[in-house]
Enzyme design. Structure first.
Site, PDB file in Angstrom:
ATOM      1  N   ARG A  22      58.653  27.955  33.447  1.00 48.09           N
ATOM      2  CA  ARG A  22      57.520  27.592  32.567  1.00 48.09           C
ATOM      3  C   ARG A  22      56.355  26.939  33.300  1.00 48.09           C
ATOM      4  NH1 ARG A  22      61.552  26.084  28.874  1.00 48.09           N
ATOM      5  NH2 ARG A  22      61.970  27.822  27.462  1.00 48.09           N
ATOM      6  N   LYS A  52      42.234  32.350  36.924  1.00 48.00           N
ATOM      7  CA  LYS A  52      42.734  33.613  36.351  1.00 48.00           C
ATOM      8  C   LYS A  52      43.794  34.191  37.273  1.00 48.00           C
ATOM      9  CE  LYS A  52      38.766  35.479  33.930  1.00 48.00           C
ATOM     10  NZ  LYS A  52      38.010  36.736  33.851  1.00 48.00           N
ATOM     11  N   GLU A  98      30.399  40.738  46.127  1.00 51.25           N
ATOM     12  CA  GLU A  98      30.642  39.725  45.083  1.00 51.25           C
ATOM     13  C   GLU A  98      29.708  38.523  45.288  1.00 51.25           C
ATOM     14  OE1 GLU A  98      32.544  40.266  42.467  1.00 51.25           O
ATOM     15  OE2 GLU A  98      34.269  41.506  43.024  1.00 51.25           O
ATOM     16  N   LYS A 122      30.224  30.024  41.183  1.00 52.35           N
ATOM     17  CA  LYS A 122      31.282  30.425  40.265  1.00 52.35           C
ATOM     18  C   LYS A 122      31.773  29.225  39.463  1.00 52.35           C
ATOM     19  CE  LYS A 122      35.639  32.752  39.531  1.00 52.35           C
ATOM     20  NZ  LYS A 122      36.619  33.745  39.913  1.00 52.35           N
ATOM     21  N   GLU A 142      36.883  31.923  29.360  1.00 55.86           N
ATOM     22  CA  GLU A 142      36.250  33.226  29.185  1.00 55.86           C
ATOM     23  C   GLU A 142      35.459  33.350  27.891  1.00 55.86           C
ATOM     24  OE1 GLU A 142      36.017  37.565  30.377  1.00 55.86           O
ATOM     25  OE2 GLU A 142      36.530  35.762  31.441  1.00 55.86           O
ATOM     26  N   ARG A 202      30.993  32.834  31.327  1.00 59.30           N
ATOM     27  CA  ARG A 202      31.790  33.366  32.426  1.00 59.30           C
ATOM     28  C   ARG A 202      31.569  34.869  32.623  1.00 59.30           C
ATOM     29  NH1 ARG A 202      37.718  31.196  34.125  1.00 59.30           N
ATOM     30  NH2 ARG A 202      37.942  32.533  35.917  1.00 59.30           N
ATOM     31  N   ASN A 251      30.585  39.144  35.703  1.00 58.88           N
ATOM     32  CA  ASN A 251      30.934  40.563  35.607  1.00 58.88           C
ATOM     33  C   ASN A 251      29.754  41.495  35.854  1.00 58.88           C
ATOM     34  OD1 ASN A 251      33.626  40.066  35.105  1.00 58.88           O
ATOM     35  ND2 ASN A 251      33.279  39.822  32.912  1.00 58.88           N
ATOM     36  N   HIS A 284      30.411  45.010  37.018  1.00 53.26           N
ATOM     37  CA  HIS A 284      31.823  45.320  36.775  1.00 53.26           C
ATOM     38  C   HIS A 284      32.048  46.299  35.624  1.00 53.26           C
ATOM     39  CE1 HIS A 284      32.346  42.151  39.648  1.00 53.26           C
ATOM     40  NE2 HIS A 284      33.670  42.191  39.569  1.00 53.26           N
ATOM     41  N   HIS A 334      34.443  48.852  37.227  1.00 52.83           N
ATOM     42  CA  HIS A 334      35.847  49.015  36.815  1.00 52.83           C
ATOM     43  C   HIS A 334      36.130  50.451  36.380  1.00 52.83           C
ATOM     44  CE1 HIS A 334      36.623  44.473  35.921  1.00 52.83           C
ATOM     45  NE2 HIS A 334      36.955  44.791  37.150  1.00 52.83           N
ATOM     46  N   HIS A 341      37.522  47.365  45.473  1.00 51.96           N
ATOM     47  CA  HIS A 341      36.955  46.797  44.251  1.00 51.96           C
ATOM     48  C   HIS A 341      35.488  46.385  44.474  1.00 51.96           C
ATOM     49  CE1 HIS A 341      36.398  44.310  40.723  1.00 51.96           C
ATOM     50  NE2 HIS A 341      36.076  43.303  41.520  1.00 51.96           N
TER      51      HIS A 341
HETATM   52  N1  LIG Z   1      41.586  36.137  39.695  1.00 55.63           N
HETATM   53  C1  LIG Z   1      40.302  36.408  39.787  1.00 55.63           C
HETATM   54  O1  LIG Z   1      39.465  35.708  39.221  1.00 55.63           O
HETATM   55  C2  LIG Z   1      39.870  37.588  40.585  1.00 55.63           C
HETATM   56  C3  LIG Z   1      38.522  37.750  40.906  1.00 55.63           C
HETATM   57  C4  LIG Z   1      38.157  38.834  41.709  1.00 55.63           C
HETATM   58  C5  LIG Z   1      39.121  39.717  42.164  1.00 55.63           C
HETATM   59  N2  LIG Z   1      40.430  39.530  41.832  1.00 55.63           N
HETATM   60  C6  LIG Z   1      41.478  40.444  42.308  1.00 55.63           C
HETATM   61  O2  LIG Z   1      41.552  40.381  43.726  1.00 55.63           O
HETATM   62  C7  LIG Z   1      42.117  41.589  44.201  1.00 55.63           C
HETATM   63  C8  LIG Z   1      41.379  42.043  45.424  1.00 55.63           C
HETATM   64  O3  LIG Z   1      41.461  41.068  46.422  1.00 55.63           O
HETATM   65  P1  LIG Z   1      41.032  41.383  47.930  1.00 55.63           P
HETATM   66  O4  LIG Z   1      39.740  42.050  47.941  1.00 55.63           O
HETATM   67  O5  LIG Z   1      41.222  40.133  48.680  1.00 55.63           O
HETATM   68  O6  LIG Z   1      42.072  42.515  48.364  1.00 55.63           O
HETATM   69  P2  LIG Z   1      43.569  42.454  48.905  1.00 55.63           P
HETATM   70  O7  LIG Z   1      44.268  41.241  48.496  1.00 55.63           O
HETATM   71  O8  LIG Z   1      44.164  43.750  48.537  1.00 55.63           O
HETATM   72  O9  LIG Z   1      43.374  42.392  50.478  1.00 55.63           O
HETATM   73  C9  LIG Z   1      42.684  43.424  51.135  1.00 55.63           C
HETATM   74  C10 LIG Z   1      43.347  43.788  52.457  1.00 55.63           C
HETATM   75  O10 LIG Z   1      43.092  42.773  53.418  1.00 55.63           O
HETATM   76  C11 LIG Z   1      44.293  42.460  54.115  1.00 55.63           C
HETATM   77  N3  LIG Z   1      44.140  41.084  54.610  1.00 55.63           N
HETATM   78  C12 LIG Z   1      44.182  39.947  53.900  1.00 55.63           C
HETATM   79  N4  LIG Z   1      43.883  38.900  54.674  1.00 55.63           N
HETATM   80  C13 LIG Z   1      43.663  39.393  55.914  1.00 55.63           C
HETATM   81  C14 LIG Z   1      43.285  38.802  57.156  1.00 55.63           C
HETATM   82  N5  LIG Z   1      43.047  37.501  57.248  1.00 55.63           N
HETATM   83  N6  LIG Z   1      43.136  39.612  58.214  1.00 55.63           N
HETATM   84  C15 LIG Z   1      43.319  40.956  58.116  1.00 55.63           C
HETATM   85  N7  LIG Z   1      43.649  41.568  56.970  1.00 55.63           N
HETATM   86  C16 LIG Z   1      43.817  40.794  55.888  1.00 55.63           C
HETATM   87  C17 LIG Z   1      45.364  42.668  53.097  1.00 55.63           C
HETATM   88  O11 LIG Z   1      46.609  42.864  53.699  1.00 55.63           O
HETATM   89  C18 LIG Z   1      44.859  43.906  52.354  1.00 55.63           C
HETATM   90  O12 LIG Z   1      45.248  45.073  53.026  1.00 55.63           O
HETATM   91  C19 LIG Z   1      42.061  42.567  43.052  1.00 55.63           C
HETATM   92  O13 LIG Z   1      43.354  42.773  42.545  1.00 55.63           O
HETATM   93  C20 LIG Z   1      41.197  41.877  42.019  1.00 55.63           C
HETATM   94  O14 LIG Z   1      41.550  42.229  40.696  1.00 55.63           O
HETATM   95  C21 LIG Z   1      40.810  38.485  41.064  1.00 55.63           C
HETATM   96 ZN   LIG Z   2      34.974  41.535  41.103  1.00 55.98          ZN
END
Ligand SMILES: NC(=O)c1ccc[n+]([C@@H]2O[C@H](COP(=O)([O-])OP(=O)(O)OC[C@H]3O[C@@H](n4cnc5c(N)ncnc54)[C@H](O)[C@@H]3O)[C@@H](O)[C@H]2O)c1
Ligand SMILES: [Zn+2]
Length: 391
Positions: A134, A156, A198, A240, A250, A254, A258, A261, A265, A278
């Site tokens: 929990r 999130k 971003e 942010k 949200e 907030r 987007n 997006h 998306h 992304h």
């Molecule tokens: N929670 C939120 O508010 C929020 C906001 C924006 C995006 N997201 C989510 O984030 C995700 C995308 O995150 P991302 O862009 O970081 O992609 P990711 O986590 O897939 O990482 C991208 C790549 O970078 C590699 N990597 C990570 N750190 C590294 C490093 N230091 N050196 C070399 N390689 C490295 C990873 O292994 C992966 O292959 C999506 O799922 C998206 O929905 C969430």
């Molecule tokens: Zn985004």
């Protein structure tokens, strides 16, 4: 926000209903922690079982430093758990697998979780922490630019279902976010670009000083220069935080995050989450949103300024991705995909558009015919501009 004087990290805080998230930004954070300099973190994990959730690349590059930090902090035991790479980490099945491993390795209500990796690992880890017994406390150590400026902050968390991204999740704020700029050194430039889009999103609608800074230091940012990246990451997080604090669960404010997006998306979904990061999809989404904003009277010079910055960062050629993935983007299918997105409302599509420099608006009553016409022109333009030629 305190300055980055004398090697001190930037410190930001987010107050939320269940406490405070402390966010540290700067180079050398993991190393400083390993020397015992991050006192709050030490108090947080002293004597606890700490689960370190990571994936292959961040573990290879930063795992030893993170474990050293946790050892120095006095963790009773550190249990590393590796998640699949990239978006594949964000499934209900991998969450269940992590929960089972945590239980089997002695996880208790007072255990701690630390995520080390990109937004995928962070979103999975936050969700795992939100639900395990929990809810347990966790820390985010984001190692991609996108995760540092966006995903690790704001509470999130979640995973994907086959029918849609981020469809199962929870709000769960990390106790600390340690955004160590040095962890970006090994990041492929494509990931840096995706994170920078971003940054553009936040700068254009929320912080014109950040926009100036990003334009001025773009080459250094793309080169992974820590001195250039540190203030940009700190300012993006600050932007942010301002909207998240105004609107913790949200509501409308907030939604400004987007920008780009709505179409972004839909493009990702149509490509089956292949061929495009992304952030890259968001870049195309922002370019399209600018077309709509111009129709509503946005200053053309400002639209051109944002477009130029996006182009300098360099999104992948959309038509080339279409050919690579074997998916021809179609207006009707994109509009249907936008309608299925969880951010859409019953009443129709919601657009986040720049209204003036540094100011965004949330628009829910755009004429669908205008959207169709603009989208058709947008797709035609991107195919005509494609280096590989139109198909
Ligand atoms: N929670 C939120 O508010 C929020 C906001 C924006 C995006 N997201 C989510 O984030 C995700 C995308 O995150 P991302 O862009 O970081 O992609 P990711 O986590 O897939 O990482 C991208 C790549 O970078 C590699 N990597 C990570 N750190 C590294 C490093 N230091 N050196 C070399 N390689 C490295 C990873 O292994 C992966 O292959 C999506 O799922 C998206 O929905 C969430
Ligand atoms: Zn985004």
């Amino acid at each position: 926000m305190t300055g980055h004087a004398g090697g001190e990290p930037h410190r930001l805080t987010l107050a939320h209903p269940r406490g405070v998230s402390e966010i540290l930004v700067g180079p050398g954070l993991l190393a400083a922690g390993a020397q015992g300099a991050l006192g709050g973190v030490a108090a947080w994990c002293r004597g606890r079982v700490v689960f370190l959730l990571t994936s292959e690349a961040p573990d290879r590059h930063c795992g030893a430093a993170a474990r050293h930090l946790l050892e120095t902090a006095g963790a009773a035991r550190i249990e590393t758990i590796e998640a699949p790479d990239g978006e594949a980490a964000k499934t209900v099945e991998s969450a269940a697998s992590v929960w089972r491993q945590m239980l089997a390795r002695g996880g208790k209500r007072d255990s701690r979780l630390v995520t080390l990796g990109g937004g995928s690992v962070g979103d999975l880890g936050g969700f795992v922490a939100a639900c395990f017994l929990r809810g347990i406390d966790y820390i985010q150590i984001p190692t991609t630019l996108l995760a540092q400026v966006d995903a690790s902050v704001g509470g999130k968390t979640g995973v994907d279902l086959p029918g849609g991204k981020n469809t199962v999740g929870a709000f769960h704020h990390p106790r600390f976010v340690l955004a160590d700029i040095d962890s970006l050194r090994t990041l492929p430039v494509g990931e840096l670009r995706a994170g920078l889009f971003e940054v553009v999103k936040m700068a254009a609608l929320l912080d014109l000083d950040l926009l100036d800074r990003a334009e001025e230091s773009l080459e250094r940012l793309l080169g992974g220069d820590a001195e250039a990246l540190t203030p940009v990451v700190a300012a993006s997080i600050k932007a942010k935080l301002d909207v998240v604090e105004a609107d913790l669960e949200e509501g409308d404010r907030r939604r400004l995050l987007n920008f780009g997006h709505t179409l972004g998306h839909a493009i990702e979904a149509e490509f089956g989450y292949r061929g495009l990061r992304h952030g890259d999809a968001v870049a195309h989404g922002m370019r399209f949103a600018l077309c709509l904003a111009l129709r509503r009277g946005l200053d053309p010079q400002f639209a051109e300024r944002i477009r130029r910055l996006i182009d300098r960062i360099g999104p992948p050629d959309l038509a080339a991705v279409e050919r690579g993935v074997g998916v021809h983007l179609e207006v009707d299918r994109l509009i249907a995909a936008m309608g299925r997105d969880k951010k859409a409302r019953e009443s129709g599509l919601v657009w986040i558009l720049p209204a003036a420099p540094g100011r965004g608006e949330i628009v829910a009553d755009l004429d669908p015919e205008v959207v169709r016409t603009e989208l058709r022109a947008f797709l035609e333009d991107s195919r005509a501009a494609s280096s590989g030629g139109a198909r």
